[in-house]
Design an enzyme around this catalytic site. Structure first.
Site, short mmCIF file in Angstrom:
data_model
loop_
_atom_site.label_atom_id
_atom_site.label_comp_id
_atom_site.label_asym_id
_atom_site.label_seq_id
_atom_site.Cartn_x
_atom_site.Cartn_y
_atom_site.Cartn_z
N ALA A 121 0.82 -1.21 0.00
CA ALA A 121 0.00 0.00 0.00
C ALA A 121 0.86 1.26 0.00
O ALA A 121 2.01 1.23 0.43
CB ALA A 121 -0.92 -0.02 1.22
N LYS A 178 2.05 -4.93 3.48
CA LYS A 178 3.20 -4.04 3.66
C LYS A 178 2.75 -2.61 3.35
O LYS A 178 2.57 -2.25 2.20
CB LYS A 178 4.35 -4.41 2.72
N GLU A 214 6.61 2.46 4.07
CA GLU A 214 7.49 2.61 5.24
C GLU A 214 7.38 4.02 5.85
O GLU A 214 7.72 4.21 7.02
CB GLU A 214 8.95 2.27 4.90
N SER A 247 2.31 3.60 -7.34
CA SER A 247 2.57 4.28 -8.62
C SER A 247 2.63 3.26 -9.76
O SER A 247 2.90 2.08 -9.56
CB SER A 247 3.89 5.03 -8.53
N GLU A 252 -3.70 -1.32 -8.45
CA GLU A 252 -4.36 0.00 -8.37
C GLU A 252 -3.25 1.04 -8.49
O GLU A 252 -2.49 1.25 -7.55
CB GLU A 252 -5.05 0.16 -7.01
N CYS A 292 -5.16 9.67 -5.66
CA CYS A 292 -5.05 9.13 -7.02
C CYS A 292 -6.20 9.53 -7.90
O CYS A 292 -6.10 9.50 -9.12
CB CYS A 292 -4.92 7.61 -6.95
N GLU A 348 1.65 12.34 -13.54
CA GLU A 348 1.02 12.44 -12.22
C GLU A 348 1.90 13.30 -11.33
O GLU A 348 3.09 13.03 -11.18
CB GLU A 348 0.85 11.04 -11.62
P1 NAD Z 1 4.98 3.93 -4.62
O1 NAD Z 1 4.65 3.19 -5.85
O2 NAD Z 1 6.28 4.63 -4.53
O3 NAD Z 1 4.96 2.93 -3.35
C1 NAD Z 1 3.82 2.15 -3.08
C2 NAD Z 1 4.24 0.99 -2.20
O4 NAD Z 1 5.11 0.15 -2.95
C3 NAD Z 1 5.00 1.36 -0.94
O5 NAD Z 1 4.59 0.52 0.11
C4 NAD Z 1 6.44 1.06 -1.32
O6 NAD Z 1 7.26 0.76 -0.21
C5 NAD Z 1 6.26 -0.15 -2.20
N1 NAD Z 1 7.34 -0.42 -3.13
C6 NAD Z 1 8.23 0.44 -3.66
N2 NAD Z 1 9.09 -0.22 -4.47
C7 NAD Z 1 8.72 -1.51 -4.46
C8 NAD Z 1 9.22 -2.68 -5.11
N3 NAD Z 1 10.26 -2.64 -5.92
N4 NAD Z 1 8.59 -3.86 -4.88
C9 NAD Z 1 7.52 -3.92 -4.06
N5 NAD Z 1 7.01 -2.85 -3.41
C10 NAD Z 1 7.61 -1.65 -3.62
O7 NAD Z 1 3.75 4.90 -4.36
P2 NAD Z 1 3.58 5.97 -3.20
O8 NAD Z 1 4.50 7.11 -3.50
O9 NAD Z 1 3.64 5.31 -1.87
O10 NAD Z 1 2.05 6.41 -3.42
C11 NAD Z 1 1.65 7.27 -4.41
C12 NAD Z 1 1.17 6.52 -5.64
O11 NAD Z 1 0.10 5.63 -5.29
C13 NAD Z 1 0.57 7.43 -6.69
O12 NAD Z 1 1.01 7.05 -7.97
C14 NAD Z 1 -0.92 7.21 -6.55
O13 NAD Z 1 -1.68 7.50 -7.71
C15 NAD Z 1 -0.97 5.78 -6.20
N6 NAD Z 1 -2.25 5.45 -5.58
C16 NAD Z 1 -3.17 4.76 -6.31
C17 NAD Z 1 -4.41 4.45 -5.75
C18 NAD Z 1 -5.45 3.69 -6.52
O14 NAD Z 1 -6.43 3.29 -5.92
N7 NAD Z 1 -5.28 3.46 -7.82
C19 NAD Z 1 -4.70 4.84 -4.44
C20 NAD Z 1 -3.73 5.55 -3.72
C21 NAD Z 1 -2.49 5.85 -4.30
#
Ligand code: NAD
Length: 531
Positions: free
Chosen positions: A158, A184, A187, A238, A259, A293, A418
């Site tokens: 998440a 997870k 962090e 993302s 998502e 998002c 974004e």
């Molecule tokens: P992020 O993609 O950087 O991180 C999301 C999660 O992925 C975190 O828990 C992170 O620790 C984990 N992560 C990072 N690298 C990883 C890897 N290599 N393997 C597995 N897990 C990994 O996103 P963020 O900055 O935490 O959140 C913002 C993003 O989330 C935006 O793009 C937003 O649009 C999206 N979002 C989408 C929705 C939806 O419902 N579609 C909802 C909320 C947020």
């Protein structure tokens, strides 16, 4: 401003919740959670590593037969009790969510927490409505029926923008359907997911059904996605990280739910209620400091309303009170971190080369920050440390002003990428065809809104816009009964609603022979007339 995170004492034993108890992570690395509103450290914890993920998956696997074997009624009872515990703890959850995310307390109190309680109540009911298709004799000689079964251990990941709601969206449908889970969280925001799991335990949900590992993405995250005992990955984050997660999950043949990012259009036709559209655009773009998002990010306004819309949005944005999330009258809090603020500012600064910033486009002066007791004419001048100290503390926060950008080209970075910050771009359009075409012209397809009083125009736009949710004359509301999920590069699969059970269950065809014959009719294809 005082102690902004009284719940910190809960995590003295560590920030991993595995098999029903808190423990420290064993990765050998720590993470300092920083209050985005002040830059002050809230708590440093030991991050989860591979061994912690393995222990959490083992606990979930051990809990699976018991939980999957519970009756729908038993799971439903537990979820009803869970909803009640969450409701009792509403204030504690809202304060912890605001502390770790910097979100205004009125948003945590009126949106994040009640939405989570309602989700738990919804899935308590939905748990009793899981059904397969009805049985029938489709071959004449057999009776077929379909069982809908849980999948096993779910590994969920998440983001940080709505940590409590994301925990709820991931955990509730999964466990309502009889799965067990390892989540997870980001962090950056570990706390409310842990509190959520503790509340579930208090409600009587057995240990091991819900496990939380707080670790880094490339480390704990990848381990969880690639783990051989995890049957399904559900990821919110993302699009870039989603691609990486998909690669790992595909290599281990896991079911996948993604998502991902969004870049929601906000399409205003020339017969729209201008005042409603202006308020909708400001609220819809600034909610959660634009770190949503589904936030309104690109407003396309039909030419006759364009100038009036731009000036009214700018004027309204300038009234937004930006500052201390814990002040009840604060409208908008900081971004999640200074690093993220730099990223948002970088996109806006690059846009100055090809577009015009009408308002915002910078961090505020600390003198302009809002908070209890900070304004000399504020009747509640009761800041315990004095206004000066409070202002110095807030000066360390990751604030960025509500920002309006115009004159950008459709193919520019600020329109296509974004941003995930309080930034709205407004572009004009002429024909309805053009408006709908521009609305669809990004890689994303999570959400959109259309603004018009004409039912035929809105009907056409809702059919032709490629997004998982289209609002008409509003932008943002979500409800537990309805699905949330993307089209295109915003991912696939649904959170919330009964549709989420499609992700968290698998269907099994069971086929009974009704003839009791030794030689079945179809054996002719093997034996011919020999037997
Ligand atoms: P992020 O993609 O950087 O991180 C999301 C999660 O992925 C975190 O828990 C992170 O620790 C984990 N992560 C990072 N690298 C990883 C890897 N290599 N393997 C597995 N897990 C990994 O996103 P963020 O900055 O935490 O959140 C913002 C993003 O989330 C935006 O793009 C937003 O649009 C999206 N979002 C989408 C929705 C939806 O419902 N579609 C909802 C909320 C947020």
């Amino acid at each position: 401003m005082g102690n902004r995170f009284p719940a910190r004492e809960r995590f003295a034993d560590g920030a991993q919740f595995i098999d029903g108890r808190l423990r420290p992570g064993t990765s050998g690395r720590t993470h300092a959670v920083v209050d985005p509103a002040t830059g002050e450290e809230l708590l440093t914890y030991e991050l989860a590593g591979a061994a912690d993920v393995d222990a959490a998956v083992a606990a979930a696997l051990a809990a699976y037969p018991g939980w999957a074997g519970a009756t729908p009624g038993e799971r439903s009872d537990a979820l009803h009790r869970f909803a009640a515990v969450l409701a009792d703890r509403a204030t504690e959850f809202a304060e912890a969510e605001s502390a770790q995310c910097g979100k205004p307390i009125k948003l945590s109190t009126e949106f994040d927490v009640p939405g989570t309680v309602d989700n738990a109540a919804f899935f308590a009911g939905a748990a009793r409505h899981l059904e397969g298709a009805s049985a029938g004799e489709y071959s004449g000689d057999h009776t077929s029926y379909v069982r809908r079964e849980p999948i096993g251990v779910i590994g969920s990941i998440a983001p940080w923008n709505y940590p409590l709601q994301m925990a709820a969206w991931k955990i509730l449908p999964a466990i309502a359907a009889g799965n067990t889970i390892v989540l997870k969280p980001s962090e950056l925001t570990p706390f409310t997911s842990l509190m959520f799991a503790q509340a579930a335990q208090e409600a009587g949900i057995p240990d091991g059904v819900i496990n939380i590992v707080n670790g880094a993405g490339a480390d704990a995250g990848e381990r969880l996605v690639g783990h051989p005992d995890v049957a399904m990955t559900s990821f919110t984050g993302s699009t870039a990280v989603g691609r990486r997660v998909a690669e790992i999950a595909t290599a281990t043949v896991k079911r996948l739910h993604l998502e991902l990012g969004g870049k929601a259009p906000f399409l205003v036709f020339d017969d729209a209620d201008l005042e409603a559209a202006v308020q909708g655009a400001v609220a819809g773009s600034l909610i959660n400091t634009g770190q949503d998002c589904t936030a309104a990010t690109r407003a396309y306004v039909q030419r006759p309303l364009y100038d009036a819309f731009v000036s009214a949005v700018a004027a309204l944005m300038e009234t937004v009170r930006l500052g201390d999330p814990f002040a009840p009258s604060t409208d908008m809090g900081p971004l999640i971190s200074h690093a993220h603020r730099d990223r948002v500012a970088g996109i806006v600064d690059r846009a100055r080369g090809y577009a015009r910033v009408v308002t915002g486009g910078s961090a505020p002066d600390s003198d302009d920050l809002h908070g209890d007791g900070l304004d000399s004419d504020d009747p509640r001048d009761d800041a315990p440390e004095g206004a000066h100290v409070a202002r110095v503390r807030l000066a360390g926060g990751a604030y960025y002003r509500p920002t309006l950008v115009v004159d950008a080209a459709q193919d520019s970075e600020i329109v296509q990428s974004e941003i995930f910050g309080p930034v709205l771009v407004v572009l004009p359009f002429d024909s309805d065809d053009e408006g709908i075409r521009l609305a669809n012209d990004t890689p994303y397809g999570l959400a959109a809104s259309v603004w018009s009083r004409d039912v035929y125009r809105t009907g056409r736009a809702t059919r032709e816009i490629k997004a998982g949710c289209v609002w008409v004359n509003d932008h943002i509301p979500i409800i537990s009964e309805m699905p949330h999920g993307g089209y295109k590069s915003s991912g696939y699969g649904k959170d919330m609603s009964a549709y989420s059970f499609e992700e968290y269950t698998q269907v099994k065809h069971v086929m009974y022979d009704n003839t009791a014959a030794v030689r079945k009719d179809w054996h002719r294809t093997i034996f011919g007339d020999r037997l």
